[in-house]
Write a protein that holds these residues in place. Sequence first.
Motif, PDB file in Angstrom:
ATOM      1  N   THR A  68       0.807  -1.223   0.000  1.00  0.00           N
ATOM      2  CA  THR A  68       0.000   0.000   0.000  1.00  0.00           C
ATOM      3  C   THR A  68       0.840   1.272   0.000  1.00  0.00           C
ATOM      4  O   THR A  68       0.357   2.315  -0.400  1.00  0.00           O
ATOM      5  N   SER A  69       2.084   1.198   0.472  1.00  0.00           N
ATOM      6  CA  SER A  69       2.958   2.374   0.411  1.00  0.00           C
ATOM      7  C   SER A  69       4.409   1.914   0.391  1.00  0.00           C
ATOM      8  O   SER A  69       4.728   0.798   0.796  1.00  0.00           O
ATOM      9  N   PHE A  70       5.287   2.808  -0.083  1.00  0.00           N
ATOM     10  CA  PHE A  70       6.716   2.522  -0.221  1.00  0.00           C
ATOM     11  C   PHE A  70       7.518   3.559   0.539  1.00  0.00           C
ATOM     12  O   PHE A  70       7.183   4.738   0.551  1.00  0.00           O
ATOM     13  N   SER A  71       8.598   3.094   1.186  1.00  0.00           N
ATOM     14  CA  SER A  71       9.537   3.995   1.863  1.00  0.00           C
ATOM     15  C   SER A  71      10.909   3.815   1.211  1.00  0.00           C
ATOM     16  O   SER A  71      11.421   2.692   1.162  1.00  0.00           O
ATOM     17  N   PRO A  72      11.518   4.895   0.703  1.00  0.00           N
ATOM     18  CA  PRO A  72      12.780   4.772  -0.048  1.00  0.00           C
ATOM     19  C   PRO A  72      14.012   4.603   0.834  1.00  0.00           C
ATOM     20  O   PRO A  72      15.024   5.273   0.648  1.00  0.00           O
ATOM     21  N   GLU A  73      13.938   3.700   1.810  1.00  0.00           N
ATOM     22  CA  GLU A  73      15.074   3.438   2.697  1.00  0.00           C
ATOM     23  C   GLU A  73      16.178   2.751   1.905  1.00  0.00           C
ATOM     24  O   GLU A  73      15.901   1.935   1.043  1.00  0.00           O
ATOM     25  N   GLY A  74      17.419   3.088   2.208  1.00  0.00           N
ATOM     26  CA  GLY A  74      18.536   2.446   1.526  1.00  0.00           C
ATOM     27  C   GLY A  74      19.312   3.424   0.668  1.00  0.00           C
ATOM     28  O   GLY A  74      18.994   4.613   0.590  1.00  0.00           O
ATOM     29  N   GLU A  75      20.340   2.902  -0.004  1.00  0.00           N
ATOM     30  CA  GLU A  75      21.241   3.739  -0.791  1.00  0.00           C
ATOM     31  C   GLU A  75      20.785   3.845  -2.238  1.00  0.00           C
ATOM     32  O   GLU A  75      20.500   2.856  -2.897  1.00  0.00           O
ATOM     33  N   TRP A  76      20.762   5.086  -2.746  1.00  0.00           N
ATOM     34  CA  TRP A  76      20.383   5.384  -4.129  1.00  0.00           C
ATOM     35  C   TRP A  76      21.587   5.963  -4.858  1.00  0.00           C
ATOM     36  O   TRP A  76      22.491   6.534  -4.247  1.00  0.00           O
ATOM     37  N   LEU A  77      21.585   5.829  -6.179  1.00  0.00           N
ATOM     38  CA  LEU A  77      22.662   6.321  -7.035  1.00  0.00           C
ATOM     39  C   LEU A  77      22.068   7.224  -8.113  1.00  0.00           C
ATOM     40  O   LEU A  77      20.902   7.072  -8.479  1.00  0.00           O
ATOM     41  N   ALA A  78      22.892   8.157  -8.633  1.00  0.00           N
ATOM     42  CA  ALA A  78      22.490   9.002  -9.761  1.00  0.00           C
ATOM     43  C   ALA A  78      23.750   9.452 -10.483  1.00  0.00           C
ATOM     44  O   ALA A  78      24.860   9.358  -9.946  1.00  0.00           O
ATOM     45  N   ASP A  79      23.569   9.937 -11.708  1.00  0.00           N
ATOM     46  CA  ASP A  79      24.694  10.408 -12.526  1.00  0.00           C
ATOM     47  C   ASP A  79      24.480  11.868 -12.904  1.00  0.00           C
ATOM     48  O   ASP A  79      23.350  12.261 -13.233  1.00  0.00           O
ATOM     49  N   GLY A  80      25.566  12.645 -12.877  1.00  0.00           N
ATOM     50  CA  GLY A  80      25.497  14.033 -13.315  1.00  0.00           C
ATOM     51  C   GLY A  80      25.183  14.088 -14.803  1.00  0.00           C
ATOM     52  O   GLY A  80      25.807  13.369 -15.587  1.00  0.00           O
TER      53      GLY A  80
END
Length: 160
Positions: free
Chosen positions: A108-120
């Motif tokens: 029913t819902s999501f929590s963005p716990e944890g490590e995320w990555l992105a690129d410039g």
Amino acid sequence: MYALTLTAELNGVTDLRPKDTAESPFWYTFTVQCTSCRETHGNPVSVSRFETNELSGSRGEANFVWKCKNCKRESSCSIKTPPKPYEQKEPPKQQTIVEFDCRGLEFTSFSPEGEWLADGIESGTKFEGIDLQEGEWYEYDEKANDEVSIKDLKWEIKRA
């Protein structure tokens, strides 16, 4: 099949994704509800696409197996796709991050716990250790000489 989708404003970065490898699995954290009795589990649950659990009665395996405390029904969920990077768009567009197959339960819902990555976008700088739990992230891209950010995150779970 269900999909976890994201709509977010990305400035100076693209390809936002969870760090999700066999060596460093991402644990997707959800609130879960039984589709039989509609009871919502009091605590969030975490699911990894690299962990499998046996279904009772040797009916196979799933990434997440859960027995409802209220009606005692066993339910399961398996993540069907590796995470797809969220690409920067103007205006921001809803994009699928991951798809999963649920049997007898609903997230029913999501929590963005944890490590995320992105690129410039301009620089190709690899940003790691991004924490999205506060709903926004700001950093400075040394190579691009500019501030980068991720904000206005809207998570949704919908039928795929």
